[in-house]
Design an enzyme around this catalytic site. Structure first.
Site, mmCIF file in Angstrom:
data_model
loop_
_atom_site.group_PDB
_atom_site.id
_atom_site.type_symbol
_atom_site.label_atom_id
_atom_site.label_comp_id
_atom_site.label_asym_id
_atom_site.label_seq_id
_atom_site.Cartn_x
_atom_site.Cartn_y
_atom_site.Cartn_z
ATOM 1 N N TYR A 1 0.796 -1.229 -0.095
ATOM 2 C CA TYR A 1 0.101 -0.106 0.114
ATOM 3 C C TYR A 1 0.887 1.091 -0.183
ATOM 4 O O TYR A 1 0.538 2.101 -0.679
ATOM 5 C CB TYR A 1 -0.901 -0.058 1.209
ATOM 6 C CG TYR A 1 -1.712 1.138 1.739
ATOM 7 C CD1 TYR A 1 -2.742 1.589 1.115
ATOM 8 C CD2 TYR A 1 -1.205 2.060 2.627
ATOM 9 C CE1 TYR A 1 -3.668 2.567 1.350
ATOM 10 C CE2 TYR A 1 -1.846 3.128 3.048
ATOM 11 C CZ TYR A 1 -3.007 3.594 2.309
ATOM 12 O OH TYR A 1 -3.817 4.652 2.810
ATOM 13 N N LYS B 1 1.135 4.309 -2.427
ATOM 14 C CA LYS B 1 0.825 5.537 -2.271
ATOM 15 C C LYS B 1 2.315 6.574 -2.670
ATOM 16 O O LYS B 1 1.897 7.714 -2.803
ATOM 17 C CB LYS B 1 0.499 5.765 -0.711
ATOM 18 C CG LYS B 1 -0.676 4.936 -0.235
ATOM 19 C CD LYS B 1 -2.066 5.752 -0.956
ATOM 20 C CE LYS B 1 -3.305 5.195 -0.489
ATOM 21 N NZ LYS B 1 -4.308 6.073 -1.175
#
Ligand code: NAD
Length: 266
Positions: free
Chosen positions: A154, A158
């Site tokens: 993740y 990001k």
């Protein structure tokens, strides 16, 4: 307050948490709202909430990892709601722990939803904004995009979103299109990873507060206010920024200073 009268905003993942708060805020600021949401039931619920409050809103149930479905949703919004003035790339997913433990499929899924999904939405919307020489994008990244706070796949996605934001800002500024990123710290939502942590410890948000110089975690509305500003004409000369909305988390290590440095002066 930013004025979105006569404007159309499309928000991904507005069926829950921060996305719903962003859709609500932008509607209150005057925008017509289009929602792209994989969870059809939750997307409908947000649409109905907005309509009951007197706002115009439509929802398309689509998975942002499906580029063709995103293109169809965007084309549909442009014909029903009008030209898209603001795209908010908010939809995201994570539930994977550390580098040691992450399964290959989970790694791929997190990169796919969070980074590729964001790109699919940009790919569908940017040519239309470029043709009109007008538009704005706000990408929801995270403090995880610039520091280690767990969830490695993740976080890598990001970080990629921040760089993608800079690419869009650089390439599309001359075409009248701005692109910025918002980096939330901990936000009180019920997303998959918070659900796991709250099950382990119902007081997790209270305990986390001490790590934040402002003494609390964020509410979804804190993020929505920043998105509304960055997407509006009030931010007309701001592009390519990655704005932490994190109560000061990235500003310094306040807990370490309080507990180990200031304390040692006593
Ligand atoms: N909550 C936090 O502490 C926090 C912190 C930093 C950043 N963020 C970011 O803020 C944004 C919103 O987070 P949240 O906590 O509200 O999450 P959430 O899980 O509550 O909401 C995410 C939404 O995206 C939708 N979605 C997921 N996969 C999708 C897909 N493939 N296609 C379309 N829709 C999809 C979900 O159905 C959901 O409605 C995310 O980008 C997240 O990374 C959240």
């Amino acid at each position: 307050m930013p004025d979105y009268s006569g404007k159309t905003a499309v928000i991904t993942g507005a069926g829950h948490g921060i996305g719903r708060a962003i859709a609500t805020r932008l509607a209150e600021d005057g925008a017509v709202i289009g929602i792209i949401e994989i969870d059809a039931e939750q997307g409908e619920e947000t649409k109905e909430l907005l309509r009951k409050a007197g706002h115009r809103a439509e929802v398309v149930a689509a998975d942002i990892t499906d580029a063709a479905a995103v293109e169809r949703a965007v084309a549909g919004f442009e014909s029903t709601l009008g030209p898209i003035d603001l795209l908010v790339n908010n939809a995201a997913f994570t539930d994977a722990g550390d580098i040691d433990g992450i399964a290959l499929d989970d790694w791929h899924k997190e990169i796919d939803v969070n980074l590729n999904g964001t790109y699919h939405c940009l790919r569908a919307v940017l040519p239309r904004m470029k043709a009109r020489h007008s538009g704005a994008v706000v990408n929801i990244s995270s403090v995880n995009g610039v520091r280690y706070f767990g969830n490695p796949a993740y976080s890598a996605a990001k970080a990629g979103i921040i760089n993608l934001t800079q690419s869009v800002a650089s390439e599309y500024g001359r075409h009248g299109v701005r692109c910025n990123a918002v980096l939330p710290g901990s936000v009180r939502t019920q997303n998959a990873s918070w659900e796991i942590r709250v099950r382990k410890d119902p007081d997790v948000f209270t305990k986390l507060a001490r790590w934040y110089p402002m003494g609390r975690v964020a509410e979804p509305e804190d993020i929505a206010k920043a998105v509304s500003f960055l997407g509006s004409d009030d931010a007309g000369y701001i592009t390519g920024v990655a704005l932490p909305v994190d109560g000061g988390l990235l500003a310094g290590m306040n807990v370490m200073i309080d507990e180990f440095i200031l304390e040692s002066k006593d």
